[in-house]
Design an enzyme around this catalytic site. Structure first.
Site, PDB file in Angstrom:
ATOM      1  CE  LYS A 197     100.170  -8.487  91.362  1.00 48.97           C
ATOM      2  NZ  LYS A 197      99.381  -7.410  91.997  1.00 48.97           N
ATOM      3  CE1 TYR A 202      95.576  -7.082  88.039  1.00 51.56           C
ATOM      4  CE2 TYR A 202      97.436  -6.279  86.762  1.00 51.56           C
ATOM      5  CZ  TYR A 202      96.940  -6.985  87.845  1.00 51.56           C
ATOM      6  OH  TYR A 202      97.803  -7.589  88.742  1.00 51.56           O
ATOM      7  CG  ASN A 237      99.858  -6.476  95.578  1.00 53.57           C
ATOM      8  OD1 ASN A 237     100.287  -6.957  94.535  1.00 53.57           O
ATOM      9  ND2 ASN A 237      98.613  -6.069  95.706  1.00 53.57           N
ATOM     10  CG  HIS A 250      96.706 -12.053  89.856  1.00 49.05           C
ATOM     11  ND1 HIS A 250      95.666 -11.175  89.983  1.00 49.05           N
ATOM     12  CD2 HIS A 250      96.202 -13.182  89.286  1.00 49.05           C
ATOM     13  CE1 HIS A 250      94.564 -11.743  89.498  1.00 49.05           C
ATOM     14  NE2 HIS A 250      94.862 -12.959  89.064  1.00 49.05           N
ATOM     15  CD  GLU A 254      92.303 -13.987  86.935  1.00 53.08           C
ATOM     16  OE1 GLU A 254      92.898 -14.603  87.848  1.00 53.08           O
ATOM     17  OE2 GLU A 254      91.979 -12.788  87.032  1.00 53.08           O
TER      18      GLU A 254
HETATM   19  P1  IDP Z   1      94.020  -8.062  94.233  1.00 49.63           P
HETATM   20  O1  IDP Z   1      95.328  -8.237  93.507  1.00 49.63           O
HETATM   21  O2  IDP Z   1      94.211  -8.118  95.729  1.00 49.63           O
HETATM   22  O3  IDP Z   1      92.947  -8.998  93.741  1.00 49.63           O
HETATM   23  P2  IDP Z   1      92.676  -5.917  92.728  1.00 49.63           P
HETATM   24  O4  IDP Z   1      91.736  -4.943  93.323  1.00 49.63           O
HETATM   25  O5  IDP Z   1      92.163  -6.958  91.806  1.00 49.63           O
HETATM   26  O6  IDP Z   1      93.508  -6.570  93.953  1.00 49.63           O
HETATM   27  O7  IDP Z   1      93.796  -5.061  91.984  1.00 49.63           O
HETATM   28  C1  IDP Z   1      94.729  -5.673  91.143  1.00 49.63           C
HETATM   29  C2  IDP Z   1      96.095  -5.087  91.402  1.00 49.63           C
HETATM   30  O8  IDP Z   1      96.083  -3.682  91.053  1.00 49.63           O
HETATM   31  C3  IDP Z   1      96.538  -5.093  92.875  1.00 49.63           C
HETATM   32  O9  IDP Z   1      97.073  -6.328  93.286  1.00 49.63           O
HETATM   33  C4  IDP Z   1      97.570  -3.995  92.878  1.00 49.63           C
HETATM   34  O10 IDP Z   1      98.808  -4.455  92.343  1.00 49.63           O
HETATM   35  C5  IDP Z   1      96.936  -2.967  91.927  1.00 49.63           C
HETATM   36  N1  IDP Z   1      96.138  -1.987  92.666  1.00 49.63           N
HETATM   37  C6  IDP Z   1      94.920  -2.161  93.230  1.00 49.63           C
HETATM   38  N2  IDP Z   1      94.492  -1.044  93.838  1.00 49.63           N
HETATM   39  C7  IDP Z   1      95.481  -0.127  93.662  1.00 49.63           C
HETATM   40  C8  IDP Z   1      95.645   1.253  94.053  1.00 49.63           C
HETATM   41  O11 IDP Z   1      94.786   1.871  94.704  1.00 49.63           O
HETATM   42  N3  IDP Z   1      96.813   1.852  93.675  1.00 49.63           N
HETATM   43  C9  IDP Z   1      97.777   1.218  92.946  1.00 49.63           C
HETATM   44  N4  IDP Z   1      97.661  -0.052  92.550  1.00 49.63           N
HETATM   45  C10 IDP Z   1      96.545  -0.727  92.905  1.00 49.63           C
HETATM   46 MG    MG Z   2      92.097  -9.047  91.832  1.00 50.80          MG
END
Ligand code: IDP
Ligand code: MG
Length: 154
Positions: free
Chosen positions: A9, A49, A112, A115, A126
């Site tokens: 990312k 997303y 973070n 992905h 994907e």
């Molecule tokens: P993951 O990446 O751990 O699978 P997902 O729930 O699929 O998590 O969410 C995708 C991405 O969306 C996350 O990696 C993060 O970058 C963002 N995200 C998820 N939850 C939040 C939130 O509560 N606030 C801001 N960004 C979020």
């Molecule tokens: Mg995810």
């Protein structure tokens, strides 16, 4: 063998962590089947997303993911999807376990670093979303017989 999709990312690109992140996967014994640098379009992000479309942070995450180009990687290995998720750590990076990519190097929920596909079914979708067949490669790496047992390679 199983395949999964990784995105490196914009926060990782901006912080100069590309090499370190790819090294984690290589050193684990996962093989790169494909890799490329690309700018995510709004349409691609909306599809990728779509499970977050009704969340208040949906606009924010789309803007964040477009700050820089990203690196898409298709990784290959035994139980690759689950193994890769464990290497990345949980979504909320500051609570992710030490030793994971997010746990060692990130503090944010949004920023973070990586992905990783969350199930075999999602991974198949994907990988197709980000790679044409011609961009994925089958080849031998020298260390395969040191990474897996004969049984595991069968
Ligand atoms: P993951 O990446 O751990 O699978 P997902 O729930 O699929 O998590 O969410 C995708 C991405 O969306 C996350 O990696 C993060 O970058 C963002 N995200 C998820 N939850 C939040 C939130 O509560 N606030 C801001 N960004 C979020
Ligand atoms: Mg995810």
């Amino acid at each position: 063998m199983e395949r999964t999709l990784i995105l490196i990312k914009p926060d990782a690109i901006g912080r100069g962590l590309i090499g370190k992140i790819i090294t984690r996967f290589e050193e684990k014994g996962l093989k790169l089947a494909g890799i490329k640098f690309l700018k995510l379009t709004d349409a691609l992000l909306s599809e990728h997303y779509s499970h977050l479309a009704d969340k208040p942070f949906f606009g924010g995450i789309k803007r964040f993911m477009q700050l820089t180009p990203v690196i898409a990687i298709c990784l290959e290995g035994l139980d690759c999807v689950e193994t890769t998720r464990r290497l990345c750590g949980i979504t909320k990076a500051r609570e992710a376990a030490p030793g994971t990519i997010r746990g060692d190097w990130a503090m944010s929920v949004q920023a973070n670093l990586v992905h990783a596909s969350d199930s075999i079914e999602t991974a198949n979708q994907e990988v197709k979303r980000f790679f044409d067949d011609s961009e994925l490669f089958e080849y031998e790496i020298a260390l395969t017989s040191m990474i897996y047992s004969e049984d595991e390679l069968r």
